[in-house]
Design a protein around this motif. Structure first.
Motif, PDB file in Angstrom:
ATOM      1  N   UNK A   1       0.829  -1.202   0.000  1.00  0.00           N
ATOM      2  CA  UNK A   1       0.000   0.000   0.000  1.00  0.00           C
ATOM      3  C   UNK A   1       0.864   1.252   0.000  1.00  0.00           C
ATOM      4  N   UNK A   2       1.944   1.238   0.743  1.00  0.00           N
ATOM      5  CA  UNK A   2       2.856   2.377   0.745  1.00  0.00           C
ATOM      6  C   UNK A   2       3.421   2.608  -0.656  1.00  0.00           C
ATOM      7  N   UNK A   3       3.805   1.540  -1.324  1.00  0.00           N
ATOM      8  CA  UNK A   3       4.338   1.660  -2.681  1.00  0.00           C
ATOM      9  C   UNK A   3       3.270   2.210  -3.630  1.00  0.00           C
ATOM     10  N   UNK A   4       2.038   1.698  -3.509  1.00  0.00           N
ATOM     11  CA  UNK A   4       0.964   2.140  -4.402  1.00  0.00           C
ATOM     12  C   UNK A   4       0.648   3.615  -4.205  1.00  0.00           C
ATOM     13  N   UNK A   5       0.618   4.054  -2.973  1.00  0.00           N
ATOM     14  CA  UNK A   5       0.315   5.468  -2.703  1.00  0.00           C
ATOM     15  C   UNK A   5       1.384   6.389  -3.268  1.00  0.00           C
ATOM     16  N   UNK A   6       2.605   5.896  -3.360  1.00  0.00           N
ATOM     17  CA  UNK A   6       3.710   6.714  -3.841  1.00  0.00           C
ATOM     18  C   UNK A   6       4.075   6.416  -5.296  1.00  0.00           C
ATOM     19  N   UNK A   7       3.166   5.737  -6.005  1.00  0.00           N
ATOM     20  CA  UNK A   7       3.367   5.422  -7.425  1.00  0.00           C
ATOM     21  C   UNK A   7       4.655   4.651  -7.670  1.00  0.00           C
ATOM     22  N   UNK A   8       5.032   3.814  -6.713  1.00  0.00           N
ATOM     23  CA  UNK A   8       6.208   2.960  -6.846  1.00  0.00           C
ATOM     24  C   UNK A   8       5.728   1.604  -7.372  1.00  0.00           C
ATOM     25  N   UNK A   9       5.566   1.517  -8.679  1.00  0.00           N
ATOM     26  CA  UNK A   9       4.925   0.340  -9.260  1.00  0.00           C
ATOM     27  C   UNK A   9       5.823  -0.885  -9.226  1.00  0.00           C
ATOM     28  N   UNK A  10       7.130  -0.679  -9.278  1.00  0.00           N
ATOM     29  CA  UNK A  10       8.030  -1.822  -9.154  1.00  0.00           C
ATOM     30  C   UNK A  10       7.953  -2.397  -7.733  1.00  0.00           C
ATOM     31  N   UNK A  11       7.977  -1.496  -6.732  1.00  0.00           N
ATOM     32  CA  UNK A  11       7.850  -1.953  -5.352  1.00  0.00           C
ATOM     33  C   UNK A  11       6.517  -2.640  -5.109  1.00  0.00           C
ATOM     34  N   UNK A  12       5.458  -2.118  -5.724  1.00  0.00           N
ATOM     35  CA  UNK A  12       4.140  -2.739  -5.578  1.00  0.00           C
ATOM     36  C   UNK A  12       4.136  -4.139  -6.185  1.00  0.00           C
ATOM     37  N   UNK A  13       4.719  -4.263  -7.364  1.00  0.00           N
ATOM     38  CA  UNK A  13       4.732  -5.563  -8.026  1.00  0.00           C
ATOM     39  C   UNK A  13       5.492  -6.594  -7.188  1.00  0.00           C
ATOM     40  N   UNK A  14       6.601  -6.174  -6.593  1.00  0.00           N
ATOM     41  CA  UNK A  14       7.374  -7.103  -5.780  1.00  0.00           C
ATOM     42  C   UNK A  14       6.598  -7.524  -4.532  1.00  0.00           C
ATOM     43  N   UNK A  15       5.910  -6.562  -3.917  1.00  0.00           N
ATOM     44  CA  UNK A  15       5.149  -6.891  -2.711  1.00  0.00           C
ATOM     45  C   UNK A  15       3.959  -7.780  -3.039  1.00  0.00           C
ATOM     46  N   UNK A  16       3.318  -7.520  -4.175  1.00  0.00           N
ATOM     47  CA  UNK A  16       2.123  -8.291  -4.518  1.00  0.00           C
ATOM     48  C   UNK A  16       2.443  -9.756  -4.806  1.00  0.00           C
ATOM     49  N   UNK A  17       3.664 -10.038  -5.214  1.00  0.00           N
ATOM     50  CA  UNK A  17       4.043 -11.427  -5.442  1.00  0.00           C
ATOM     51  C   UNK A  17       3.966 -12.240  -4.157  1.00  0.00           C
ATOM     52  N   UNK A  18       4.099 -11.549  -3.027  1.00  0.00           N
ATOM     53  CA  UNK A  18       4.061 -12.242  -1.738  1.00  0.00           C
ATOM     54  C   UNK A  18       2.680 -12.218  -1.099  1.00  0.00           C
ATOM     55  N   UNK A  19       1.708 -11.646  -1.791  1.00  0.00           N
ATOM     56  CA  UNK A  19       0.330 -11.608  -1.296  1.00  0.00           C
ATOM     57  C   UNK A  19      -0.526 -12.592  -2.078  1.00  0.00           C
TER      58      UNK A  19
END
Length: 626
Positions: free
Chosen positions: A18-36
């Protein structure tokens, strides 16, 4: 209900995502979502931010599909609003109508939507534009193109400009008045200029020039008298009585509007010079609010012989309310009719509020709680949103949890709301149970309305300052309804609604590091500082809770002048009714009442006291009325 099984191991991962998504960090979001997991209950929040970031290029079909995928969530409404604004700013008017099939709430959004209809050929929206125009306050810039179109089409003309000028005059919106005056022409331009002059100096009403026209002249005279009622009430009454008719103010409705404002300020300010005129005018005129204030004036001045006559003129519902039944009892007592006094107090004592409890004390009776059972069946609520609320609270996203909760309440039946209230109580979601009790209209289920929220926190904080914990808990209930992240329009924060400057000062006085904005929202820190501040006010006012509570709401500097020598004293009940600020008056009454309820519900129900003997005996002053 969605499973919570994944919550324990995925909370931190979701927070990262969520922190990555709010800050438009799409690479960070993609990496986190792999673990969800794909079915994580909060996946909708991550997708929301992907859609939000894709605007305005996002297809409206994607917005619609998102709403279909998450029909039990507040998020589709949020993304539709984002999309509407983004499309409107790009003049994509057809796309606006694809994401909304009716006008949304909120003036800015409504104007964008109506403009989309207009741009797509719907000429029938202009009457709605006229309604939006007729406001005494400024409108968002999104409305301006619609207003221009309505003026071009003759839907907004000189009359509508003038009507809005009058509305702005009554609201004191001088900037808007200047803006509107520039639109006028001819005789109306002269009238508009004079309206501005009269706002600055209403006594110039005798200088109105010829050629304005009788209708505008009367409206200007009435407006000037209403303004003068505020700036110089005695002079307004003199001009109304002696000169207004000769100056041209003859329309009955406009005369009544002016007289009503003069009567209002004559009453609340207690202007003796206007009293004869006021009482004569109120004999056949006056709104319920003005009559209420006139009866209140009799209480403030302790004119017990005249009070029953004024109360008799109030609407039946007001006369029967505990407030006026209590004061009728006081008047009867002062007039030597103890039997009538007890009868009035008996009627008041059946109601669960400040004056009901005050009447019960007069009668030597226990307060009436009228506590009702929750009366829900044993089945648990099943809304999917409950899982999201639980997770959002666990990861410290209270605003998102609050939005989810309110969405569920708005889309639930009364029976479902009651189940949600009981569930929130069992979970210890104190702010949410109070909100649910309101939505369920469960006024008599006191377990929901007054839960022992953060009891240990309040008890421990109060113990450090030799303070009654029920009092500080009552303050929190009134201030924030136990919502730790509450924020007032003026910036007060947290459970007990501390101003940032107050929180810093209290912390420094205690030898602590002043909290930052986020720390003030922490219940432990907020309650500790709020309780200490309340204790300081109690010490400042010799333990008098009435004065300390007034100071907590209105500021101690105001209350310092509200005390008197013995010969100038008024009784405590009269003083509370006399507090000139409606908010403070209601605040003091509410907190004292809530304290009795909290003690009676969760503590020792014996010897419940609304006002202590020392508080009744304090010499209170009416100097504040000046």
């Amino acid at each position: 209900m969605a499973s919570l099984a994944c919550a324990d191991n995925s909370d931190s991962v979701f927070e990262e995502a969520l922190h990555a998504a709010r800050n438009d960090d799409w690479n960070g979001l993609a990496q986190a979502q792999k673990r969800l997991s794909d079915d994580h209950p909060l996946q909708a929040y991550l997708e929301f931010h992907r859609l939000r970031a894709a605007l305005p290029d996002l297809s409206p079909q994607r917005v619609v599909e998102y709403g279909e995928r998450y029909p039990d969530s507040p998020l589709p409404d949020d993304i539709r609003q984002h999309a509407l604004v983004a499309y409107a700013k790009e003049s994509r008017w057809r796309d606006v109508l694809k994401v909304y099939d009716r006008a949304p709430r909120g003036t800015e959004l409504r104007c964008y939507y109506l403009r989309a209809q207009w741009e797509n050929g719907d000429k029938g929206v202009l009457p709605q534009v006229r309604e939006l125009w007729l406001s005494g306050s400024s409108r968002p810039s999104s409305c301006d193109p619609l207003f221009e179109a309505a003026r071009d089409q003759g839907v907004i003309g000189e009359q509508e400009i003038w009507e809005r000028l009058l509305l702005a005059f009554d609201q004191g919106a001088t900037g808007l008045m200047s803006y509107l005056a520039d639109m006028q022409s001819g005789a109306d331009a002269t009238a508009g200029e004079w309206l501005g002059r009269l706002h600055r100096d209403p006594e110039r009403l005798r200088e109105l020039p010829e050629g304005i026209g009788d209708e505008r002249r009367e409206q200007l005279l009435s407006a000037a008298l209403r303004r003068l009622a505020y700036t110089d009430t005695v002079r307004a009454r003199e001009l109304f009585e002696q000169e207004s008719a000769n100056l041209g103010l003859k329309d009955p409705a406009l005369r009544e509007r002016a007289a009503e404002r003069i009567a209002w300020y004559s009453t609340i300010r207690g202007i003796e010079e206007n009293r004869q005129w006021l009482d004569g005018w109120l004999a056949n005129n006056g709104s319920a609010d003005t009559l209420d204030q006139r009866a209140r004036r009799s209480v403030i001045e302790q004119r017990w012989d005249e009070l029953p006559d004024w109360v008799a003129r109030l609407p039946a519902a007001a006369r029967d309310d505990s407030r006026w039944q209590y004061w009728l009892g006081r008047a009867a007592e002062e007039n030597g009719d103890d039997e009538a006094a007890r009868a009035h107090w008996g009627r008041a004592a059946g109601q669960r509020n400040f004056y009901g409890f005050l009447a019960a004390e007069r009668l030597g009776q226990a307060p009436v709680f009228s506590n009702a059972s929750p009366a829900t069946d044993d089945s648990a609520p099943t809304q999917p949103g409950l899982a999201r609320v639980a997770l959002l609270r666990e990861i410290d996203e209270p605003q998102l949890a609050w939005d989810e909760w309110n969405w569920m309440l708005w889309h639930s039946s009364e029976g479902q709301r009651r189940k949600l209230a009981q569930h929130a109580l069992q979970q210890g979601w104190y702010d949410l149970v109070v909100q649910a009790s309101i939505q369920a209209r469960a006024w008599n289920v006191l377990a929901w309305r007054f839960p022992a929220a953060h009891r240990d926190l309040f008890v421990n904080a109060a113990r450090r300052h030799d303070l009654d914990p029920w009092l500080s808990m009552a303050v929190a209930r009134r201030e924030s309804a136990f919502y730790p992240h509450a924020r007032s329009p003026v910036g007060a924060q947290g459970l007990m609604q501390l101003m940032p400057g107050t929180a810093r000062k209290v912390a420094r006085d205690a030898g602590q590091t002043p909290p930052d904005a986020r720390q003030v929202m922490d219940p432990d820190i907020n309650v500790a500082l709020g309780t200490r501040y309340l204790a300081e006010l109690l010490e400042r006012f010799n333990g008098n809770r009435v004065l300390a509570l007034a100071a907590y709401n209105a500021g101690p500097h105001r209350v310092d002048d509200w005390l008197a020598e013995e010969e100038d004293a008024v009784p405590a009940d009269v003083w509370i009714e006399s507090i000139p600020f409606y908010e403070t008056r209601e605040y003091v009454q509410a907190v004292l009442t809530y304290r009795v309820l909290f003690q009676g519900l969760h503590g020792n129900r014996e010897q419940l006291v609304l006002l202590r003997p020392d508080e009744r005996g304090t010499p209170y002053s009416l100097a504040m009325m000046d």
